[in-house]
Design a protein around this motif. Sequence first.
Motif, PDB file in Angstrom:
ATOM      1  N   ILE A 146      28.308  54.578 -48.579  1.00 55.17           N
ATOM      2  CA  ILE A 146      28.247  53.549 -49.623  1.00 55.17           C
ATOM      3  C   ILE A 146      26.884  53.612 -50.322  1.00 55.17           C
ATOM      4  O   ILE A 146      26.769  53.303 -51.498  1.00 55.17           O
ATOM      5  CB  ILE A 146      28.532  52.149 -49.009  1.00 55.17           C
ATOM      6  CG1 ILE A 146      28.721  51.098 -50.091  1.00 55.17           C
ATOM      7  CG2 ILE A 146      27.447  51.706 -48.063  1.00 55.17           C
ATOM      8  CD1 ILE A 146      30.120  50.641 -50.223  1.00 55.17           C
ATOM      9  N   CYS A 187      33.165  57.228 -48.392  1.00 59.56           N
ATOM     10  CA  CYS A 187      31.891  56.499 -48.455  1.00 59.56           C
ATOM     11  C   CYS A 187      31.919  55.295 -47.516  1.00 59.56           C
ATOM     12  O   CYS A 187      32.167  54.154 -47.963  1.00 59.56           O
ATOM     13  CB  CYS A 187      31.617  56.055 -49.891  1.00 59.56           C
ATOM     14  SG  CYS A 187      31.324  57.435 -51.002  1.00 59.56           S
ATOM     15  N   ILE A 233      36.540  54.214 -50.154  1.00 52.76           N
ATOM     16  CA  ILE A 233      35.540  53.292 -49.599  1.00 52.76           C
ATOM     17  C   ILE A 233      36.279  52.419 -48.597  1.00 52.76           C
ATOM     18  O   ILE A 233      37.053  51.538 -48.978  1.00 52.76           O
ATOM     19  CB  ILE A 233      34.886  52.428 -50.701  1.00 52.76           C
ATOM     20  CG1 ILE A 233      34.186  53.354 -51.709  1.00 52.76           C
ATOM     21  CG2 ILE A 233      33.886  51.433 -50.106  1.00 52.76           C
ATOM     22  CD1 ILE A 233      33.609  52.670 -52.908  1.00 52.76           C
ATOM     23  N   ARG A 239      33.763  47.291 -50.110  1.00 47.94           N
ATOM     24  CA  ARG A 239      34.149  47.312 -51.522  1.00 47.94           C
ATOM     25  C   ARG A 239      33.559  46.091 -52.250  1.00 47.94           C
ATOM     26  O   ARG A 239      33.122  46.183 -53.387  1.00 47.94           O
ATOM     27  CB  ARG A 239      35.676  47.370 -51.674  1.00 47.94           C
ATOM     28  CG  ARG A 239      36.241  48.719 -51.245  1.00 47.94           C
ATOM     29  CD  ARG A 239      37.655  48.940 -51.740  1.00 47.94           C
ATOM     30  NE  ARG A 239      38.632  48.152 -51.009  1.00 47.94           N
ATOM     31  CZ  ARG A 239      39.154  48.489 -49.837  1.00 47.94           C
ATOM     32  NH1 ARG A 239      38.793  49.607 -49.244  1.00 47.94           N
ATOM     33  NH2 ARG A 239      40.036  47.728 -49.251  1.00 47.94           N
TER      34      ARG A 239
END
Length: 267
Positions: A146, A187, A233, A239
């Motif tokens: 991330i 991610c 993600i 998120r």
Amino acid sequence: MASGKRMKWDGQIALVTGASSGIGREIAHQLAQAGATVFASARRDERLVQLSAEFPNGSVTPIVADLAEAGTGEWLVEQVLAQAGRLDLLVNNAGYGELVKADEQTTKAVARQMQVNFMAVIEATLKTIPAMKSQGGGRILNVASIVGHMGIPGVSAYVASKHALQGWSEASGYDLKQHNISVTCLCPGGTDTEFQDHASFERHHGVSSFMQSAATVARAGLRGAWKRKLLVIPGLRNRFFLWAHDRMPWLYRRIMYREAKRIAPRD
Ligand SMILES: NC(=O)c1ccc[n+]([C@@H]2O[C@H](COP(=O)([O-])OP(=O)(O)OC[C@H]3O[C@@H](n4cnc5c(N)ncnc54)[C@H](OP(=O)(O)O)[C@@H]3O)[C@@H](O)[C@H]2O)c1
């Protein structure tokens, strides 16, 4: 295993880097359980042998390699192609992070960080592309983070390596689609693995209560790779974090400036 169309890794040849622990180990394990032939790589031989022993049918082959040595990513793919004759799924997962503030960094440490987290991925990928083209396609799963979409204090070299990987993944994904090669960028946010011990993220960024399990993250990555998604993600909270970073940059920056002051100087 997958929602919608079932994943069929059965009979596929996969190379997983960083398979001795955490997310990579889980990816290798889930692939082998699903019937894939897995080449599992890392530096810790004994961990790879343990993983391999869990599959007495010989579906997991350990390959010991240190990706900090330039050229090793390419060498790894050569080993797989020599032994299996093809490569259907390349999982570039190996990586590490270190809590070192920007004013304490050295060029040598940043170069090593980029070598393991980014250049080794390029080496492996460039060796893989011709093989995948000639076999009619394939899948590449890159494990970024991330923090490939944002900055956090204390880990500027790590953040830079993941930005590079995220950018490469998206752009190469556009280039390679016409050859039936998909590039999926996974991610994750905080994930409960040994990574946290090495990086000291938990201590300084208080992510412990937001951690996902390695198994959950691995499953999300494999599902995304199977569906040939460009970006995965995992987790609603991650998120939301990204959404808040993009929509409320003033708030995000205020928090990060404060966080940076909480990181003690190195001994
Ligand atoms: N955990 C998190 O919170 C988190 C969040 C976002 C992204 N990620 C990313 O997820 C990936 C996997 O990390 P993890 O959380 O599963 O951590 P981990 O449990 O520490 O696993 C890292 C893996 O990378 C391998 N590795 C590290 N340096 C290497 C080198 N020089 N050569 C070859 N292999 C090397 C390690 O194997 P050996 O030590 O045996 O070589 C290990 O198998 C990393 O790319 C990490 O950046 C993790």
